[in-house]
Design a protein around this motif. Structure first.
Motif, mmCIF file in Angstrom:
data_model
loop_
_atom_site.group_PDB
_atom_site.id
_atom_site.type_symbol
_atom_site.label_atom_id
_atom_site.label_comp_id
_atom_site.label_asym_id
_atom_site.label_seq_id
_atom_site.Cartn_x
_atom_site.Cartn_y
_atom_site.Cartn_z
ATOM 1 N N LYS A 54 -29.654 -23.097 41.112
ATOM 2 C CA LYS A 54 -29.698 -23.832 40.110
ATOM 3 C C LYS A 54 -29.917 -25.308 40.159
ATOM 4 O O LYS A 54 -30.625 -25.945 39.417
ATOM 5 C CB LYS A 54 -28.202 -23.879 39.337
ATOM 6 C CG LYS A 54 -28.092 -22.586 38.671
ATOM 7 C CD LYS A 54 -27.948 -22.701 37.181
ATOM 8 C CE LYS A 54 -27.633 -21.412 36.459
ATOM 9 N NZ LYS A 54 -28.463 -21.141 35.272
ATOM 10 N N GLN A 57 -33.686 -26.195 41.238
ATOM 11 C CA GLN A 57 -34.583 -26.340 40.055
ATOM 12 C C GLN A 57 -33.697 -26.751 38.872
ATOM 13 O O GLN A 57 -33.589 -26.166 37.823
ATOM 14 C CB GLN A 57 -35.128 -24.696 39.764
ATOM 15 C CG GLN A 57 -35.798 -24.240 40.988
ATOM 16 C CD GLN A 57 -36.329 -22.860 40.640
ATOM 17 O OE1 GLN A 57 -35.521 -22.396 39.828
ATOM 18 N NE2 GLN A 57 -37.351 -22.399 41.097
ATOM 19 N N PRO A 58 -33.274 -28.125 39.166
ATOM 20 C CA PRO A 58 -32.451 -28.559 37.877
ATOM 21 C C PRO A 58 -33.169 -28.695 36.584
ATOM 22 O O PRO A 58 -32.471 -28.711 35.423
ATOM 23 C CB PRO A 58 -32.006 -30.098 38.383
ATOM 24 C CG PRO A 58 -33.060 -30.235 39.379
ATOM 25 C CD PRO A 58 -33.511 -29.191 40.040
ATOM 26 N N GLU A 59 -34.547 -28.612 36.408
ATOM 27 C CA GLU A 59 -35.143 -28.886 35.429
ATOM 28 C C GLU A 59 -35.084 -27.305 34.428
ATOM 29 O O GLU A 59 -35.500 -27.436 33.260
ATOM 30 C CB GLU A 59 -36.642 -29.180 35.464
ATOM 31 C CG GLU A 59 -37.483 -28.177 36.270
ATOM 32 C CD GLU A 59 -37.106 -28.223 37.713
ATOM 33 O OE1 GLU A 59 -37.837 -27.338 38.378
ATOM 34 O OE2 GLU A 59 -36.707 -29.168 38.319
ATOM 35 N N ARG A 60 -34.812 -26.598 35.263
ATOM 36 C CA ARG A 60 -34.729 -25.144 34.582
ATOM 37 C C ARG A 60 -33.501 -24.742 34.157
ATOM 38 O O ARG A 60 -32.988 -23.527 33.674
ATOM 39 C CB ARG A 60 -35.122 -24.003 35.555
ATOM 40 C CG ARG A 60 -36.596 -24.189 35.854
ATOM 41 C CD ARG A 60 -37.160 -23.350 36.642
ATOM 42 N NE ARG A 60 -37.369 -21.993 35.999
ATOM 43 C CZ ARG A 60 -37.567 -20.810 36.409
ATOM 44 N NH1 ARG A 60 -37.933 -20.606 37.835
ATOM 45 N NH2 ARG A 60 -37.356 -19.781 35.708
ATOM 46 N N SER A 61 -32.411 -25.671 34.224
ATOM 47 C CA SER A 61 -31.015 -25.300 34.110
ATOM 48 C C SER A 61 -30.438 -26.239 32.941
ATOM 49 O O SER A 61 -30.868 -27.504 32.795
ATOM 50 C CB SER A 61 -29.937 -25.648 35.268
ATOM 51 O OG SER A 61 -30.452 -24.670 36.205
ATOM 52 N N ARG A 62 -29.439 -25.923 31.952
ATOM 53 C CA ARG A 62 -28.834 -26.813 31.124
ATOM 54 C C ARG A 62 -27.911 -27.598 31.906
ATOM 55 O O ARG A 62 -27.317 -27.287 32.670
ATOM 56 C CB ARG A 62 -27.938 -25.840 30.083
ATOM 57 C CG ARG A 62 -29.050 -25.082 29.103
ATOM 58 C CD ARG A 62 -28.455 -24.175 28.398
ATOM 59 N NE ARG A 62 -27.634 -23.141 29.097
ATOM 60 C CZ ARG A 62 -27.059 -22.043 28.341
ATOM 61 N NH1 ARG A 62 -26.636 -21.995 27.357
ATOM 62 N NH2 ARG A 62 -26.203 -21.314 29.403
ATOM 63 N N PRO A 63 -27.754 -28.594 31.285
ATOM 64 C CA PRO A 63 -26.934 -29.655 32.141
ATOM 65 C C PRO A 63 -25.385 -29.336 32.336
ATOM 66 O O PRO A 63 -24.768 -29.316 33.330
ATOM 67 C CB PRO A 63 -26.754 -30.828 31.338
ATOM 68 C CG PRO A 63 -27.949 -30.949 30.167
ATOM 69 C CD PRO A 63 -28.197 -29.483 30.134
ATOM 70 N N THR A 85 -24.342 -35.905 30.750
ATOM 71 C CA THR A 85 -25.480 -35.574 30.255
ATOM 72 C C THR A 85 -25.284 -34.570 29.086
ATOM 73 O O THR A 85 -25.816 -34.526 27.913
ATOM 74 C CB THR A 85 -26.489 -35.194 31.173
ATOM 75 O OG1 THR A 85 -27.018 -36.113 32.052
ATOM 76 C CG2 THR A 85 -27.954 -34.547 30.395
ATOM 77 N N GLN A 89 -25.870 -34.583 25.182
ATOM 78 C CA GLN A 89 -26.679 -33.521 24.413
ATOM 79 C C GLN A 89 -25.832 -32.321 23.575
ATOM 80 O O GLN A 89 -26.383 -31.700 23.051
ATOM 81 C CB GLN A 89 -27.330 -32.649 25.368
ATOM 82 C CG GLN A 89 -28.606 -33.485 26.178
ATOM 83 C CD GLN A 89 -29.369 -32.692 27.137
ATOM 84 O OE1 GLN A 89 -29.134 -31.690 27.359
ATOM 85 N NE2 GLN A 89 -30.101 -33.457 27.923
#
Length: 123
Positions: A54, A57-63, A85, A89
């Protein structure tokens, strides 16, 4: 959604329904996270791999999920930032942050307490 029980004797009971959920819907991220959290509490080292993926690849995970991953890996600063964040959101799971065992180490942080207040959760 399967939530973990706080008592260690009940943690292993969360794995079976989560695995069944994955059989029905193989890509269900919450079921994978549930299994990883249960395995973490049971002391199984492979659980950390789920969380490392997770944060790699933070861009692939919800905050909110990212905050969980950071918290489990002991990265409190990043966990707090991800929670902030998630709050901005309007993440659906934010009301659970106060009772999420992975966030227990964050309870003493003023920024965590501020988020709890903003959400109107009991302190």
């Amino acid at each position: 959604m399967v939530r973990l029980q706080r008592r260690p004797t009940r943690v292993d009971m969360a794995i079976t329904p989560a695995k069944r959920a994955l059989e029905l819907e193989p890509g269900m991220g919450e079921a994978k996270a549930c299994i990883a959290r249960a395995e973490q509490y049971l002391g199984k080292s492979q659980a950390a791999d789920f969380y490392r993926t997770k944060v790699e690849q933070p861009e692939r995970s919800r905050p909110y999920d990212l905050a969980l991953a950071y918290a489990v890996l002991g990265r409190s600063e990043e966990a707090i930032r991800a929670l902030q964040t998630a709050y901005e959101q309007h993440a659906l799971l934010m009301p659970l942050m106060r009772t999420e065992p992975s966030f227990e180490k964050l309870h003493g942080d003023a920024r965590f307490r501020d988020l709890v207040r903003k959400l109107g959760l009991p302190e």
